[in-house]
Structure formats: C-alpha cells, structure tokens
Design a protein around this motif. Structure first.
Motif, PDB file in Angstrom:
ATOM      1  N   SER A  79      13.665  -4.790 -48.990  1.00 13.48           N
ATOM      2  CA  SER A  79      12.831  -5.464 -49.980  1.00 13.48           C
ATOM      3  C   SER A  79      12.538  -6.907 -49.572  1.00 13.48           C
ATOM      4  O   SER A  79      11.392  -7.371 -49.628  1.00 13.48           O
ATOM      5  CB  SER A  79      13.524  -5.428 -51.347  1.00 13.48           C
ATOM      6  OG  SER A  79      12.728  -6.074 -52.320  1.00 13.48           O
ATOM      7  N   LEU A  80      13.564  -7.634 -49.149  1.00 12.20           N
ATOM      8  CA  LEU A  80      13.382  -9.026 -48.739  1.00 12.20           C
ATOM      9  C   LEU A  80      12.512  -9.120 -47.494  1.00 12.20           C
ATOM     10  O   LEU A  80      11.677 -10.025 -47.372  1.00 12.20           O
ATOM     11  CB  LEU A  80      14.738  -9.694 -48.501  1.00 12.20           C
ATOM     12  CG  LEU A  80      15.581  -9.919 -49.758  1.00 12.20           C
ATOM     13  CD1 LEU A  80      17.002 -10.294 -49.391  1.00 12.20           C
ATOM     14  CD2 LEU A  80      14.950 -10.982 -50.654  1.00 12.20           C
TER      15      LEU A  80
ATOM     16  N   PHE B  12       4.558  14.532 -66.735  1.00  5.73           N
ATOM     17  CA  PHE B  12       3.587  14.272 -65.677  1.00  5.73           C
ATOM     18  C   PHE B  12       4.364  13.815 -64.444  1.00  5.73           C
ATOM     19  O   PHE B  12       5.230  12.953 -64.547  1.00  5.73           O
ATOM     20  CB  PHE B  12       2.600  13.170 -66.090  1.00  5.73           C
ATOM     21  CG  PHE B  12       1.737  13.544 -67.257  1.00  5.73           C
ATOM     22  CD1 PHE B  12       0.478  14.086 -67.056  1.00  5.73           C
ATOM     23  CD2 PHE B  12       2.182  13.352 -68.559  1.00  5.73           C
ATOM     24  CE1 PHE B  12      -0.314  14.436 -68.130  1.00  5.73           C
ATOM     25  CE2 PHE B  12       1.403  13.698 -69.640  1.00  5.73           C
ATOM     26  CZ  PHE B  12       0.146  14.246 -69.431  1.00  5.73           C
ATOM     27  N   VAL B  13       4.055  14.386 -63.305  1.00  5.91           N
ATOM     28  CA  VAL B  13       4.696  13.995 -62.050  1.00  5.91           C
ATOM     29  C   VAL B  13       3.632  13.347 -61.172  1.00  5.91           C
ATOM     30  O   VAL B  13       2.628  13.969 -60.848  1.00  5.91           O
ATOM     31  CB  VAL B  13       5.311  15.213 -61.323  1.00  5.91           C
ATOM     32  CG1 VAL B  13       5.895  14.791 -59.982  1.00  5.91           C
ATOM     33  CG2 VAL B  13       6.370  15.866 -62.196  1.00  5.91           C
ATOM     34  N   VAL B  14       3.834  12.080 -60.816  1.00  2.00           N
ATOM     35  CA  VAL B  14       2.917  11.362 -59.934  1.00  2.00           C
ATOM     36  C   VAL B  14       3.534  11.340 -58.541  1.00  2.00           C
ATOM     37  O   VAL B  14       4.660  10.888 -58.370  1.00  2.00           O
ATOM     38  CB  VAL B  14       2.678   9.921 -60.430  1.00  2.00           C
ATOM     39  CG1 VAL B  14       1.719   9.190 -59.498  1.00  2.00           C
ATOM     40  CG2 VAL B  14       2.150   9.928 -61.858  1.00  2.00           C
ATOM     41  N   ILE B  15       2.802  11.842 -57.562  1.00  2.00           N
ATOM     42  CA  ILE B  15       3.329  11.944 -56.199  1.00  2.00           C
ATOM     43  C   ILE B  15       2.657  10.913 -55.307  1.00  2.00           C
ATOM     44  O   ILE B  15       1.434  10.843 -55.230  1.00  2.00           O
ATOM     45  CB  ILE B  15       3.097  13.361 -55.635  1.00  2.00           C
ATOM     46  CG1 ILE B  15       3.832  14.394 -56.497  1.00  2.00           C
ATOM     47  CG2 ILE B  15       3.567  13.448 -54.180  1.00  2.00           C
ATOM     48  CD1 ILE B  15       3.473  15.813 -56.174  1.00  2.00           C
ATOM     49  N   SER B  16       3.475  10.105 -54.656  1.00  2.16           N
ATOM     50  CA  SER B  16       2.982   9.113 -53.698  1.00  2.16           C
ATOM     51  C   SER B  16       3.681   9.361 -52.366  1.00  2.16           C
ATOM     52  O   SER B  16       4.893   9.239 -52.275  1.00  2.16           O
ATOM     53  CB  SER B  16       3.283   7.693 -54.205  1.00  2.16           C
ATOM     54  OG  SER B  16       2.923   6.745 -53.232  1.00  2.16           O
TER      55      SER B  16
ATOM     56  N   VAL C 114      10.598  -0.002 -52.914  1.00  2.75           N
ATOM     57  CA  VAL C 114       9.370  -0.189 -53.688  1.00  2.75           C
ATOM     58  C   VAL C 114       9.519   0.490 -55.048  1.00  2.75           C
ATOM     59  O   VAL C 114       9.124  -0.051 -56.086  1.00  2.75           O
ATOM     60  CB  VAL C 114       8.145   0.356 -52.923  1.00  2.75           C
ATOM     61  CG1 VAL C 114       6.893   0.298 -53.783  1.00  2.75           C
ATOM     62  CG2 VAL C 114       7.936  -0.440 -51.642  1.00  2.75           C
ATOM     63  N   GLY C 115      10.130   1.677 -55.056  1.00  2.00           N
ATOM     64  CA  GLY C 115      10.417   2.366 -56.316  1.00  2.00           C
ATOM     65  C   GLY C 115      11.327   1.540 -57.207  1.00  2.00           C
ATOM     66  O   GLY C 115      11.168   1.494 -58.431  1.00  2.00           O
ATOM     67  N   HIS C 116      12.280   0.849 -56.586  1.00  2.00           N
ATOM     68  CA  HIS C 116      13.204  -0.005 -57.340  1.00  2.00           C
ATOM     69  C   HIS C 116      12.445  -1.138 -58.024  1.00  2.00           C
ATOM     70  O   HIS C 116      12.666  -1.443 -59.200  1.00  2.00           O
ATOM     71  CB  HIS C 116      14.261  -0.575 -56.393  1.00  2.00           C
ATOM     72  CG  HIS C 116      15.443  -1.152 -57.089  1.00  2.00           C
ATOM     73  ND1 HIS C 116      15.426  -2.408 -57.644  1.00  2.00           N
ATOM     74  CD2 HIS C 116      16.677  -0.641 -57.350  1.00  2.00           C
ATOM     75  CE1 HIS C 116      16.601  -2.651 -58.201  1.00  2.00           C
ATOM     76  NE2 HIS C 116      17.376  -1.593 -58.033  1.00  2.00           N
ATOM     77  N   GLU C 117      11.516  -1.756 -57.302  1.00  2.00           N
ATOM     78  CA  GLU C 117      10.717  -2.839 -57.894  1.00  2.00           C
ATOM     79  C   GLU C 117       9.805  -2.313 -58.991  1.00  2.00           C
ATOM     80  O   GLU C 117       9.640  -2.949 -60.034  1.00  2.00           O
ATOM     81  CB  GLU C 117       9.889  -3.534 -56.804  1.00  2.00           C
ATOM     82  CG  GLU C 117       9.074  -4.693 -57.350  1.00  2.00           C
ATOM     83  CD  GLU C 117       8.328  -5.469 -56.278  1.00  2.00           C
ATOM     84  OE1 GLU C 117       7.306  -6.090 -56.636  1.00  2.00           O
ATOM     85  OE2 GLU C 117       8.757  -5.457 -55.113  1.00  2.00           O
ATOM     86  N   LEU C 118       9.213  -1.142 -58.770  1.00  2.00           N
ATOM     87  CA  LEU C 118       8.338  -0.539 -59.776  1.00  2.00           C
ATOM     88  C   LEU C 118       9.103  -0.252 -61.063  1.00  2.00           C
ATOM     89  O   LEU C 118       8.627  -0.552 -62.166  1.00  2.00           O
ATOM     90  CB  LEU C 118       7.717   0.750 -59.229  1.00  2.00           C
ATOM     91  CG  LEU C 118       6.800   1.523 -60.180  1.00  2.00           C
ATOM     92  CD1 LEU C 118       5.626   0.685 -60.635  1.00  2.00           C
ATOM     93  CD2 LEU C 118       6.313   2.806 -59.516  1.00  2.00           C
ATOM     94  N   ALA C 119      10.301   0.304 -60.941  1.00  2.00           N
ATOM     95  CA  ALA C 119      11.132   0.588 -62.120  1.00  2.00           C
ATOM     96  C   ALA C 119      11.458  -0.700 -62.874  1.00  2.00           C
ATOM     97  O   ALA C 119      11.421  -0.735 -64.116  1.00  2.00           O
ATOM     98  CB  ALA C 119      12.413   1.305 -61.706  1.00  2.00           C
TER      99      ALA C 119
END
Length: 204
Positions: A35-36, A112-116, A123-128
């Motif tokens: 992340s950093l 709903f399942v969004v697939i990326s 990135v998932g951690h930041e989104l959450a």
C-alpha cells in the motif's frame, strides 16, 4: 509515503511456516508495504518535477524489489515446495458455496457480486475502509486464494457454482463448469440461472 515505506520495511520480519501462514501474515500486516509503495509511486508520477525525486524513487524501487518482493517470493516458494497440494482453506473454488449460497441465497436474500480482475488485496483494504468511513455502510474484508493455473477464464469460472471445472484443450483454454462452457457473460448467466431457478444472472 517514502519515509513510511522505508520505516515499515525496516520493521517487518519476513518468515513463512506454511502457505496458510503466509496468506495470514500478508493479510494481517504485510499488505501495508504494498500500500505504501503504491501511494508513493502514485504521487511520484503526479509530481511536477519528477527529476527532483528520481534518486529517491530509484531507492524505493530497489528496496521494494529486492528486500520485499524477492524475499517474499523466495519464502512463499519454499512454503509451496514443502506442501503436498495447493489446498488452502480459503479457496476461490469455494466462493459461491461459502460466500453466496450459504450467506445469502439459503436465507432468501439478494446479493450482488462485483468482479474486478486482479484487484490487489491492499486496494481492497483501502476500499473497505472508505466504505466504512461513509457511516452508512459496513464492510468486511477477507481473502481467497486462486486456483492453478491462475488465469482469468479459470478464475471467472471458479466464482460460479460448480462441482467440477474442466479446462478444454483448445487455444482459448475455455473452462467448462459442470460440462457447460463458461466463456462470456451469456454463458455465465446461463450457469447461474440453472442453479438459482432463473433468479440469478450475469451482466457486464
């Protein structure tokens, strides 16, 4: 971010006892180094005078490649080599059963399942964290490990309800889900509707 990255890298103690252990350690703390690094790189590329930061960027890139990626890769390979199978508990092939069927469909709830494709864990951690900061939503984060070989067609098929996945021996390496081709949105919608009684579908 460069200073935070260097500090985090100096403090981290990389060791992996097993594949499960490696996945746990990464998702508990090591993801922060990725992340950093991403944040530094993002701001470096947006800087007006990148030449002023070039020496620093070169140092960060070397540290990231040699002291983190290479070291982590070697440790992970050693953990894989001592394992008899690619059989981690949190597997992508169990996604539909564990995350969709049990938690939502069996309780007659919509989901709903969004697939990326290729979204990094950090990135998932930041989104959450951003979702939680809205004060109107909750968000939980967990990981799942890909199947092998790791490529998009197989990954997409693994997320569908399945008893058996089969890779066809052609140039496109199409994946069949319980005998049905999973290539394309229409085919994935067909597979979902079969399982859920026409209530499930796939859209682009």
């Amino acid at each position: 971010y460069a200073a935070l990255f260097i500090d985090a890298l100096n403090k981290v103690k990389l060791s992996i006892e097993s594949m499960e252990d490696g996945a746990s350690r990464y998702t508990e703390s090591w993801y922060e180094i990725d992340s950093l690094y991403r944040r530094f790189t993002f701001h470096y590329r947006k800087a007006t005078h990148v030449t002023l930061l070039k020496d620093l960027a070169d140092e960060i890139n070397l540290l990231y490649s040699n002291r983190f990626l290479l070291a982590l890769g070697d440790l992970w390979q050693a953990a894989v080599d001592q394992s008899e199978s690619w059989n981690l508990q949190k597997r992508q092939a169990h996604f539909f059963r564990n995350m969709v069927q049990t938690k939502f469909l069996d309780k007659s709830n919509k989901v709903f399942v969004v697939i990326s494709d290729g979204m990094r864990y950090e990135v998932g951690h930041e989104l959450a964290a951003r979702i939680r900061s809205e004060d109107r939503f909750s968000a939980k984060l967990d990981y799942m490990v890909t199947g092998l070989p790791s490529y998009t067609q197989l990954g997409m098929a693994s997320l569908l309800p399945n008893s058996e996945l089969q890779i066809t021996l052609n140039k496109s390496a199409t994946v069949k889900v319980d005998g049905t081709s999973s290539a394309g949105t229409d085919k994935r919608a067909e597979i979902l509707s079969k399982i859920s009684g026409s209530k499930g579908t796939a859209v682009r």
